[in-house]
Design a protein around this motif. Structure first.
Motif, PDB file in Angstrom:
ATOM      1  N   VAL A 230      71.800-112.457 -30.141  1.00 29.71           N
ATOM      2  CA  VAL A 230      72.078-112.970 -31.483  1.00 29.71           C
ATOM      3  C   VAL A 230      73.280-113.914 -31.442  1.00 29.71           C
ATOM      4  CG1 VAL A 230      72.833-112.338 -33.813  1.00 29.71           C
ATOM      5  CG2 VAL A 230      71.078-110.974 -32.654  1.00 29.71           C
ATOM      6  N   ALA A 231      74.328-113.506 -30.740  1.00 26.94           N
ATOM      7  CA  ALA A 231      75.519-114.357 -30.633  1.00 26.94           C
ATOM      8  C   ALA A 231      75.178-115.688 -29.974  1.00 26.94           C
ATOM      9  CB  ALA A 231      76.604-113.628 -29.836  1.00 26.94           C
ATOM     10  N   ALA A 232      74.319-115.649 -28.940  1.00 27.12           N
ATOM     11  CA  ALA A 232      73.927-116.888 -28.261  1.00 27.12           C
ATOM     12  C   ALA A 232      73.162-117.807 -29.208  1.00 27.12           C
ATOM     13  CB  ALA A 232      73.088-116.565 -27.031  1.00 27.12           C
ATOM     14  N   GLY A 233      72.250-117.219 -30.007  1.00 28.78           N
ATOM     15  CA  GLY A 233      71.494-118.033 -30.951  1.00 28.78           C
ATOM     16  C   GLY A 233      72.385-118.676 -31.995  1.00 28.78           C
ATOM     17  N   LEU A 234      73.340-117.919 -32.512  1.00 34.37           N
ATOM     18  CA  LEU A 234      74.258-118.473 -33.501  1.00 34.37           C
ATOM     19  C   LEU A 234      75.174-119.513 -32.880  1.00 34.37           C
ATOM     20  CD1 LEU A 234      75.137-115.170 -35.392  1.00 34.37           C
ATOM     21  CD2 LEU A 234      73.762-117.072 -36.260  1.00 34.37           C
TER      22      LEU A 234
ATOM     23  N   ASN B  43      70.519-121.938 -37.498  1.00 35.90           N
ATOM     24  CA  ASN B  43      70.620-121.396 -38.851  1.00 35.90           C
ATOM     25  C   ASN B  43      69.236-121.280 -39.474  1.00 35.90           C
ATOM     26  OD1 ASN B  43      72.116-120.284 -40.908  1.00 35.90           O
ATOM     27  ND2 ASN B  43      72.391-122.240 -41.974  1.00 35.90           N
ATOM     28  N   THR B  44      68.210-121.413 -38.627  1.00 39.17           N
ATOM     29  CA  THR B  44      66.829-121.197 -39.051  1.00 39.17           C
ATOM     30  C   THR B  44      66.216-120.178 -38.099  1.00 39.17           C
ATOM     31  OG1 THR B  44      66.011-123.002 -37.661  1.00 39.17           O
ATOM     32  CG2 THR B  44      66.595-123.545 -39.942  1.00 39.17           C
ATOM     33  N   GLY B  45      65.051-119.695 -38.439  1.00 40.67           N
ATOM     34  CA  GLY B  45      64.401-118.724 -37.574  1.00 40.67           C
ATOM     35  C   GLY B  45      65.140-117.399 -37.576  1.00 40.67           C
ATOM     36  N   ASN B  46      64.758-116.525 -36.672  1.00 32.05           N
ATOM     37  CA  ASN B  46      65.351-115.189 -36.616  1.00 32.05           C
ATOM     38  C   ASN B  46      65.392-114.669 -35.196  1.00 32.05           C
ATOM     39  OD1 ASN B  46      63.633-115.088 -39.477  1.00 32.05           O
ATOM     40  ND2 ASN B  46      65.634-114.075 -39.592  1.00 32.05           N
ATOM     41  N   ARG B  47      66.254-113.692 -34.981  1.00 28.91           N
ATOM     42  CA  ARG B  47      66.225-112.832 -33.800  1.00 28.91           C
ATOM     43  C   ARG B  47      66.104-111.407 -34.329  1.00 28.91           C
ATOM     44  NH1 ARG B  47      68.729-115.443 -29.222  1.00 28.91           N
ATOM     45  NH2 ARG B  47      67.398-117.266 -28.944  1.00 28.91           N
TER      46      ARG B  47
ATOM     47  N   THR C 281      73.745-109.855 -39.051  1.00 26.88           N
ATOM     48  CA  THR C 281      72.645-108.994 -38.604  1.00 26.88           C
ATOM     49  C   THR C 281      72.497-107.829 -39.565  1.00 26.88           C
ATOM     50  OG1 THR C 281      72.980-109.593 -36.280  1.00 26.88           O
ATOM     51  CG2 THR C 281      71.759-107.566 -36.723  1.00 26.88           C
ATOM     52  N   ARG C 282      71.276-107.554 -39.998  1.00 29.43           N
ATOM     53  CA  ARG C 282      70.984-106.464 -40.913  1.00 29.43           C
ATOM     54  C   ARG C 282      70.250-105.347 -40.179  1.00 29.43           C
ATOM     55  NH1 ARG C 282      74.120-109.072 -42.872  1.00 29.43           N
ATOM     56  NH2 ARG C 282      74.007-110.443 -44.699  1.00 29.43           N
ATOM     57  N   VAL C 283      70.491-104.112 -40.594  1.00 28.28           N
ATOM     58  CA  VAL C 283      69.795-102.938 -40.063  1.00 28.28           C
ATOM     59  C   VAL C 283      68.956-102.362 -41.192  1.00 28.28           C
ATOM     60  CG1 VAL C 283      70.018-100.692 -38.955  1.00 28.28           C
ATOM     61  CG2 VAL C 283      71.712-102.487 -38.491  1.00 28.28           C
TER      62      VAL C 283
ATOM     63  N   TRP D  16      63.375-112.089 -44.448  1.00 31.36           N
ATOM     64  CA  TRP D  16      63.804-112.727 -43.208  1.00 31.36           C
ATOM     65  C   TRP D  16      64.798-113.859 -43.439  1.00 31.36           C
ATOM     66  CZ3 TRP D  16      62.746-110.170 -38.951  1.00 31.36           C
ATOM     67  CH2 TRP D  16      61.612-109.344 -38.901  1.00 31.36           C
ATOM     68  N   ARG D  17      64.734-114.498 -44.590  1.00 31.44           N
ATOM     69  CA  ARG D  17      65.616-115.641 -44.841  1.00 31.44           C
ATOM     70  C   ARG D  17      67.054-115.219 -45.143  1.00 31.44           C
ATOM     71  NH1 ARG D  17      65.236-120.469 -43.396  1.00 31.44           N
ATOM     72  NH2 ARG D  17      66.203-121.243 -45.313  1.00 31.44           N
ATOM     73  N   SER D  18      67.276-113.942 -45.419  1.00 28.59           N
ATOM     74  CA  SER D  18      68.607-113.529 -45.853  1.00 28.59           C
ATOM     75  C   SER D  18      69.573-113.312 -44.698  1.00 28.59           C
ATOM     76  CB  SER D  18      68.520-112.252 -46.690  1.00 28.59           C
ATOM     77  OG  SER D  18      68.064-111.162 -45.906  1.00 28.59           O
ATOM     78  N   ALA D  19      69.067-113.225 -43.473  1.00 29.21           N
ATOM     79  CA  ALA D  19      69.952-113.022 -42.319  1.00 29.21           C
ATOM     80  C   ALA D  19      69.261-113.547 -41.072  1.00 29.21           C
ATOM     81  CB  ALA D  19      70.314-111.548 -42.152  1.00 29.21           C
ATOM     82  N   TYR D  20      70.057-113.872 -40.078  1.00 27.45           N
ATOM     83  CA  TYR D  20      69.514-114.371 -38.809  1.00 27.45           C
ATOM     84  C   TYR D  20      69.052-113.220 -37.930  1.00 27.45           C
ATOM     85  CZ  TYR D  20      69.358-116.578 -34.186  1.00 27.45           C
ATOM     86  OH  TYR D  20      68.958-117.016 -32.951  1.00 27.45           O
ATOM     87  N   GLY D  21      69.876-112.179 -37.798  1.00 24.07           N
ATOM     88  CA  GLY D  21      69.545-111.057 -36.938  1.00 24.07           C
ATOM     89  C   GLY D  21      69.057-109.860 -37.734  1.00 24.07           C
ATOM     90  N   TRP D  22      68.066-109.154 -37.164  1.00 28.26           N
ATOM     91  CA  TRP D  22      67.515-107.969 -37.834  1.00 28.26           C
ATOM     92  C   TRP D  22      67.268-106.879 -36.802  1.00 28.26           C
ATOM     93  CZ3 TRP D  22      66.780-107.116 -43.001  1.00 28.26           C
ATOM     94  CH2 TRP D  22      66.901-108.229 -43.848  1.00 28.26           C
ATOM     95  N   ILE D  23      67.644-105.646 -37.164  1.00 26.74           N
ATOM     96  CA  ILE D  23      67.284-104.473 -36.368  1.00 26.74           C
ATOM     97  C   ILE D  23      66.447-103.580 -37.271  1.00 26.74           C
ATOM     98  CG2 ILE D  23      68.096-102.473 -35.074  1.00 26.74           C
ATOM     99  CD1 ILE D  23      70.648-103.998 -34.478  1.00 26.74           C
ATOM    100  N   LEU D  24      65.176-103.432 -36.939  1.00 26.51           N
ATOM    101  CA  LEU D  24      64.244-102.673 -37.764  1.00 26.51           C
ATOM    102  C   LEU D  24      63.928-101.358 -37.077  1.00 26.51           C
ATOM    103  CD1 LEU D  24      61.815-105.566 -38.760  1.00 26.51           C
ATOM    104  CD2 LEU D  24      63.921-104.837 -39.877  1.00 26.51           C
TER     105      LEU D  24
END
Length: 738
Positions: free
Chosen positions: A311-315, A320-324, A403-405, A420-428
């Motif tokens: 996530v840090a690498a992507g940011l 600022n688009t897409g997701n991890r 990142t959201r959990v 998905w648009r509200s954050a770049y990183g997600w842990i589901l």
């Protein structure tokens, strides 16, 4: 037909095919929703699929097709293209049965509205979209008006619309739809039905009891109300639709195997080679009744660190688009979801606190060293694309804030949607709600300590949400699995390629799929699907250092003569020599051998040519042919040894009333004394090449109750070495069903 076009029937080429016309709807769809390199392939596949269904020019007819893709490989793109092409070819209603859970229905409906531009105010109205419609007066009138526009010759083409219905795979919703269709005159109205994840919930899971499950019954009622329709079953796991009774309305009669785009990564990349992207979760980290976990396991912490470095690498790259995203799939039990969710949330809070400490703090230094190890792990597969750890370290706190959990299940009510648009990183964190059909945007890390359960192959494979179009960021991907699941995924790769290859043969031949012999390789640890949907049993086997020979050897004179001809023709081209053996052997114990025969030649000209008629014998023979075919895929130059058993003296064998031989193989000699047993003759089972496949050709005189019933009867016995062992499944459906 829009734009004055007309679908054409294919003529009399021996197939009930028609030729779909490429019109403005699929053209717009391809140009806006499909990457340019894939457009021709997607369009050609859509045309091939639709052409095998019922022509829109026919008044009546129904057809069922099976569309097979890989997990996360673009099946939605395919059925969107087919729907668009159907619109171009006068299909007036398109029904999409979009999954058995509301998140999947919403996901599919939203994507259809977006990709078909249903909400674009600058685009002509080509669709009327309905979700979970009921039989209310307004809905009935809306559909009637659409159909009347098609029937009225004075309606301009550009004003003819297609009804697009998305419906939950739920018996109440499907019954509502069936009731709605029953109240509308759809005689001769061409309809396309797309069943997404068709192997789930649609099939009759009460067939063994002679009853119909509710969802299946509602599907049948819907189809019976449609005089002209094509039913397309989309799935990545086709085992169940292929193994149900072929007289079942949901048994497919044609197949299309979808090829993924070049950016797709699946089982071959993750499991076929050196497991570069896979990590084994140690047994002590796997939660079971015998091993309850009281704290987050070390492997989970490692996976979280690896993900956050990504996530840090992507940011850092300014994405600022897409997701991890990361998937934590601990169990089917929501209580364990809550436990893992709490762990992940608490870990996050603690790490965020520690990252805010001064650089000299011992806790922060220890955590940063752990992150450095995670960075080193990712660097092995990302290469120069990964920024140096010193560059990424300052971004970690920012990565945590972005990142959201989220716990994704129904434990506290309806399954929550992922914004998905509200954050770049997600842990589901979840289970079944994120199994089949659910798309996790930018999934890079999967942590799955869950075992294989009962071992249904289709269920295990549907958990592979980590497959997909991720070639460009594959280096950031990691899959953490317990050993049993890893073994299952590795085995499935072999099975999947085998079954796809067989289905492609039928696809290209144009033969009806109900003529395909239901047989394929499968690891003995897996079952093909849930037993509840299968009316007919299957057998499974795995030949390893073992003999394969038929029990039923007395058959009609036609079969016996056919086998005489096949064996004789094959043997004529071989040069035999006498096999070495003890000088006291009798004529019946002396054989001729020919070594170094290409196994491919023996398979094609002998083993496939000889007819095996006993039901169990036929299934075992199919398994044998599967194993040998897979061995030849590994090494096309495999050789075998051929033995002519006692060519100087005819052997006599008894058969019972069912044509079964009492004992095919000659025993050892002498039998006594024990210390000399087999000294002269070790027995037929020992007459073989220890390294390679051995084929014994027996020529027998058959007797029953002392009377000769057949002469010169050829029988083959085949020995398979352990190095060629492969598990397989074969289902033999009754002849009357076919």
């Amino acid at each position: 037909m829009p734009q004055g076009q007309q679908a054409q029937d294919a003529g009399d080429e021996g197939e009930n095919r028609w030729v779909p016309v490429v019109g403005p709807e699929i053209t717009d769809y391809l140009n806006s929703a499909v990457p340019e390199p894939s457009r021709n392939d997607v369009s050609d596949a859509a045309a091939s699929i639709l052409s095998k269904g019922v022509s829109p020019n026919q008044a009546t007819g129904q057809e069922t097709g099976l569309i097979v893709g890989y997990v996360q490989s673009g099946k939605t793109m395919s059925f969107e293209a087919v729907a668009a092409l159907a619109r171009d070819n006068s299909f007036q209603i398109v029904i999409v049965i979009a999954g058995a859970a509301n998140p999947l229905l919403e996901q599919s409906t939203g994507r259809l509205r977006r990709d078909l531009h249903l909400d674009d105010p600058n685009r002509a109205r080509r669709w009327v979209q309905l979700q979970n419609p009921g039989a209310d007066d307004a809905t009935i009138q809306a559909i009637r008006d659409v159909i009347e526009d098609w029937r009225d010759p004075d309606t301009p083409d550009e004003y003819k619309k297609t009804v697009l219905i998305t419906v939950l795979k739920n018996h109440r919703r499907l019954q509502n739809l069936s009731d709605l269709i029953a109240r509308i005159d759809v005689q001769a109205v061409p309809v396309l039905i797309i069943d997404d994840e068709a192997d789930q919930a649609s099939l009759n899971n009460e067939v063994a009891q002679g009853q119909e499950s509710t969802t299946y019954r509602c599907l049948m009622a819907l189809r019976q109300n449609l005089s002209n329709h094509t039913y397309l079953q989309y799935t990545a796991t086709p085992q169940a639709p292929l193994l149900i009774s072929i007289i079942d309305s949901l048994s497919p009669n044609f197949v299309q195997v979808l090829e993924p785009g070049e950016d797709y990564v699946g089982g071959q990349e993750f499991f076929a080679n050196n497991l570069t992207y896979v990590r084994v979760i140690p047994p002590q980290d796997v939660p079971t009744n015998a091993n309850p976990l009281n704290e987050p396991p070390d492997s989970l912490l490692e996976a979280l660190r690896v993900f956050m470095i990504g996530v840090a690498a992507g940011l850092r790259e300014g994405r600022n688009t897409g997701n991890r995203s990361m998937l934590v799939h601990p169990s089917h039990r929501t209580i364990q979801h809550q436990e893992f969710y709490n762990w992940v949330r608490d870990i996050f809070d603690d790490w965020k606190r520690i990252l805010g400490l001064p650089d000299g703090d011992p806790d922060k230094q220890e955590l940063m060293e752990d992150f450095r190890d995670a960075h080193a792990d990712l660097a092995q597969t990302t290469g120069a694309g990964l920024p140096a750890f010193a560059e990424l370290a300052p971004t970690l706190r920012f990565a945590f804030r972005n990142t959201r959990v989220l716990e994704v299940n129904t434990r506290a009510g309806p399954t929550p949607a992922v914004d998905w648009r509200s954050a770049y990183g997600w842990i589901l964190v979840g289970g079944q709600a994120m199994d089949r059909g659910f798309t996790l945007e930018g999934l890079t890390v999967t942590y799955m300590p869950r075992g294989v359960g009962v071992g249904n192959a289709d269920t295990v494979q549907q958990r592979a949400r980590f497959f997909g179009y991720k070639r460009r960021y594959l280096g950031y991907c990691r899959v953490y699995l317990e050993q049993g699941s890893l073994n299952a995924f590795q085995s499935y790769v072999d099975h999947e390629e085998d079954i796809r290859g067989q289905l492609e043969v039928f696809q290209n031949s144009g033969q009806p799929l109900n003529q395909w012999k239901r047989a394929f390789v499968m690891d003995p640890a897996l079952r093909p699907c849930r037993d509840a949907v299968l009316e007919f049993d299957y057998i499974r086997g795995r030949f390893s250092d073992s003999w394969v020979a038929p029990r039923v050897i007395f058959d009609s004179e036609e079969v016996i003569q056919s086998n005489r001809d096949a064996v004789g023709e094959f043997l004529r081209d071989l040069e035999f020599e006498e096999d070495a053996g003890h000088r006291d052997r009798t004529a019946i114990q002396r054989h001729h051998t020919c070594r170094g025969v290409l196994l491919r030649t023996a398979l094609d000209r002998l083993l496939v040519a000889v007819r095996i008629t006993g039901t169990t014998d036929s299934q075992r023979n199919t398994g044998l042919l599967l194993q040998l075919s897979k061995a030849l895929e590994d090494d096309p130059d495999e050789v075998c040894s051929i033995y002519r058993m006692s060519p100087a003296e005819t052997r006599q064998r008894g058969v019972d009333d069912n044509g079964e031989v009492t004992n095919l193989f000659q025993g050892e000699a002498p039998v006594q004394p024990r210390d000399r047993r087999g000294e002269v003759y070790p027995g037929d089972r020992a007459i073989r090449d220890g390294a390679n496949v051995t084929i014994q050709v027996h020529t027998l005189e058959l007797t029953r109750d002392g009377a000769v019933v057949a002469q010169n009867v050829p029988v083959l016995a085949v020995w398979v070495p352990a190095r060629m062992a492969r598990g397989w499944i074969d289902q033999n459906q009754p002849a009357q069903a076919q």
